[in-house]
Design a protein around this motif. Sequence first.
Motif, PDB file in Angstrom:
ATOM      1  N   ALA A 182       3.038  15.213   2.440  1.00  0.00           N
ATOM      2  CA  ALA A 182       3.573  14.241   2.892  1.00  0.00           C
ATOM      3  C   ALA A 182       2.871  13.176   4.383  1.00  0.00           C
ATOM      4  CB  ALA A 182       4.916  14.262   2.836  1.00  0.00           C
ATOM      5  N   ALA A 183       2.223  11.867   3.847  1.00  0.00           N
ATOM      6  CA  ALA A 183       2.385  10.929   4.973  1.00  0.00           C
ATOM      7  C   ALA A 183       3.678  10.889   6.106  1.00  0.00           C
ATOM      8  CB  ALA A 183       1.695   9.983   4.609  1.00  0.00           C
ATOM      9  N   THR A 194       6.444   9.435   9.132  1.00  0.00           N
ATOM     10  CA  THR A 194       6.817   8.196   9.148  1.00  0.00           C
ATOM     11  C   THR A 194       6.578   7.458  10.178  1.00  0.00           C
ATOM     12  OG1 THR A 194       8.398   9.625   8.990  1.00  0.00           O
ATOM     13  CG2 THR A 194       7.928   8.745   7.307  1.00  0.00           C
ATOM     14  N   ASN A 218      -2.028  14.705   7.743  1.00  0.00           N
ATOM     15  CA  ASN A 218      -0.877  13.699   7.075  1.00  0.00           C
ATOM     16  C   ASN A 218      -1.514  12.831   7.187  1.00  0.00           C
ATOM     17  OD1 ASN A 218      -1.380  14.189   9.815  1.00  0.00           O
ATOM     18  ND2 ASN A 218       0.575  13.771  10.323  1.00  0.00           N
ATOM     19  N   SER A 219      -2.904  12.506   7.252  1.00  0.00           N
ATOM     20  CA  SER A 219      -2.795  10.903   6.529  1.00  0.00           C
ATOM     21  C   SER A 219      -3.009  10.031   7.314  1.00  0.00           C
ATOM     22  CB  SER A 219      -2.420  10.377   5.277  1.00  0.00           C
ATOM     23  OG  SER A 219      -3.419  11.441   4.318  1.00  0.00           O
ATOM     24  N   THR A 220      -3.345  10.077   8.815  1.00  0.00           N
ATOM     25  CA  THR A 220      -3.225   9.775   9.502  1.00  0.00           C
ATOM     26  C   THR A 220      -4.829   9.696  10.942  1.00  0.00           C
ATOM     27  OG1 THR A 220      -2.174  11.338  11.741  1.00  0.00           O
ATOM     28  CG2 THR A 220      -0.218   9.830   9.689  1.00  0.00           C
ATOM     29  N   SER A 225       0.539   4.755   6.327  1.00  0.00           N
ATOM     30  CA  SER A 225       0.362   4.087   4.848  1.00  0.00           C
ATOM     31  C   SER A 225       0.593   5.149   3.583  1.00  0.00           C
ATOM     32  CB  SER A 225      -0.662   3.100   4.667  1.00  0.00           C
ATOM     33  OG  SER A 225       0.040   2.311   3.735  1.00  0.00           O
ATOM     34  N   SER A 226       1.371   4.864   2.534  1.00  0.00           N
ATOM     35  CA  SER A 226       1.325   5.611   1.983  1.00  0.00           C
ATOM     36  C   SER A 226       0.516   5.436   0.632  1.00  0.00           C
ATOM     37  CB  SER A 226       3.000   5.456   0.709  1.00  0.00           C
ATOM     38  OG  SER A 226       3.151   4.080   0.563  1.00  0.00           O
ATOM     39  N   LYS A 227       0.368   3.951   1.270  1.00  0.00           N
ATOM     40  CA  LYS A 227      -1.340   3.631  -0.052  1.00  0.00           C
ATOM     41  C   LYS A 227      -2.335   4.103   0.663  1.00  0.00           C
ATOM     42  CE  LYS A 227       1.405   0.141  -1.459  1.00  0.00           C
ATOM     43  NZ  LYS A 227       0.743  -1.877  -1.814  1.00  0.00           N
ATOM     44  N   GLN A 275      -3.891   7.757   1.312  1.00  0.00           N
ATOM     45  CA  GLN A 275      -3.846   9.358   0.908  1.00  0.00           C
ATOM     46  C   GLN A 275      -5.594  10.265   1.611  1.00  0.00           C
ATOM     47  OE1 GLN A 275      -0.782  11.111   1.895  1.00  0.00           O
ATOM     48  NE2 GLN A 275      -1.059   9.070   2.558  1.00  0.00           N
ATOM     49  N   ASN A 305     -10.484   7.379   2.769  1.00  0.00           N
ATOM     50  CA  ASN A 305      -8.958   7.496   2.145  1.00  0.00           C
ATOM     51  C   ASN A 305      -9.281   8.265   0.999  1.00  0.00           C
ATOM     52  OD1 ASN A 305      -7.555   6.759   4.139  1.00  0.00           O
ATOM     53  ND2 ASN A 305      -8.124   4.611   2.991  1.00  0.00           N
ATOM     54  N   SER A 341      -6.621   8.551  -2.235  1.00  0.00           N
ATOM     55  CA  SER A 341      -6.132   7.866  -2.335  1.00  0.00           C
ATOM     56  C   SER A 341      -7.226   6.550  -3.835  1.00  0.00           C
ATOM     57  CB  SER A 341      -6.063   6.008  -1.615  1.00  0.00           C
ATOM     58  OG  SER A 341      -4.510   6.457  -1.415  1.00  0.00           O
TER      59      SER A 341
END
Length: 419
Positions: A43-44, A46, A329-331, A356-358, A360, A378, A381
């Motif tokens: 998960a990304a 928060t 973690n896609s950051t 962002s959850s969009k 990834q 990404n 995504s």
Amino acid sequence: MSMYGERSEHRPSRRRDGARRGHRAKSRTRRIVIGGSALATAAAATVAVSLASASQYGASGAAADHAVFVQGNELNGNTIHVFARDDQGKLKPAGTYATGGKGGDQVDAPTDSLASQGSLVHDDASGMLLAVNAGSGTLTSFRVEGTKLKHRRVVDTGGEFPSSVAVRGKVAYVMNAGGKGSVQGFRITGKGLVPMQGSFRSLGLANKDVPRFDTSPGEVEITPDGRNVVVTTKGNNTVEVFPLKKNGLPAVAQPVVNKSAGNVPFAISFDSTGKRMLVAEAEKSTVTVYQVHHNGKLKVLQQPLANGQEVLCWLERAGDFFYGGNTGNSTVAGYRMDKHGRLALTNEVGLATPPSSKSQGVIDIAVTKDAKFVYVQNATSGTVDGFRVEKNGSLTKITTTADGLTAFAESGMEGIAAM
């Protein structure tokens, strides 16, 4: 040691379409095991980050010399997706071009099929765009004219699974990740790339023709003074250097091997003076600052700096700022280097922009020549995000595009360049 010209007749057969199927689990939830550590890629984060108010960079409108290039890395035929960039950084599709080679997919790669930085490079001096064809063992060059790619030429790289290329002046070096690994030099001419006889050097690795993502080398770079070729090796935890002669040929038969200060060295970048080399290390998401001596030895100027994120693999400079892609973690991490060469995070949480959850599967990063815009691939995504660089180093998202791009599956896009 085999030289470039001698290897061509003994090249092992290449893996064909479909040969890669079966080694990869279909689940999108994976774990990366690198250097003995298990790193989650789920998960990304928060974390929230305060952003500076948007500044204006000029009126909207496409410019002839503004473009972003994205490598599709398709297994059945590699392509370059061209996007026109307007003065505010927004993107519009401007064409797709076949490279004349095939994309590749490393064994068990979680989101980044080539597991490298620098697989697609735009050279301002020559106006050339260079793209690796990992599945074909070739390197493609295009002449860039605005948003058009012309005069395609394809050359053999002298090794298996080319995954990174570097340019400095009239010299280019490609890194082959498969088999023992190698580097091969080329002259940049008006007719494309010409192999430099006597430039081929082995890295002495122990990979198969299609390597594992965690044992393949991460990137090849040429130091800004043109005196060294540098390669990171993830599995060996080394930063290996080939000092160069004035004619661009290696001055040594084997690389000068330096133990990496941080585990799993991956991406290479240089500061604005060209005197400091930064290496991103994936295991603990750290960055080490080095000085590269002319004899190939490295001096640690700053010990590994952690960003608090997961699996830092990519690192690019925008002025005095640096931006790192944390694929775990896609950051996107942000760094600032002061006038004394000291590297620090741009804020207390280490993030340049909120996750962002969009968006990834953050992988490769590109920066425009004027350092005003940053573009991030990404993979999961299947999108590219565009950001404006603010005065405090934070990034403000201005665009997201998915036109013609595909999400990671059996393979995925990797490689992005901007001008």
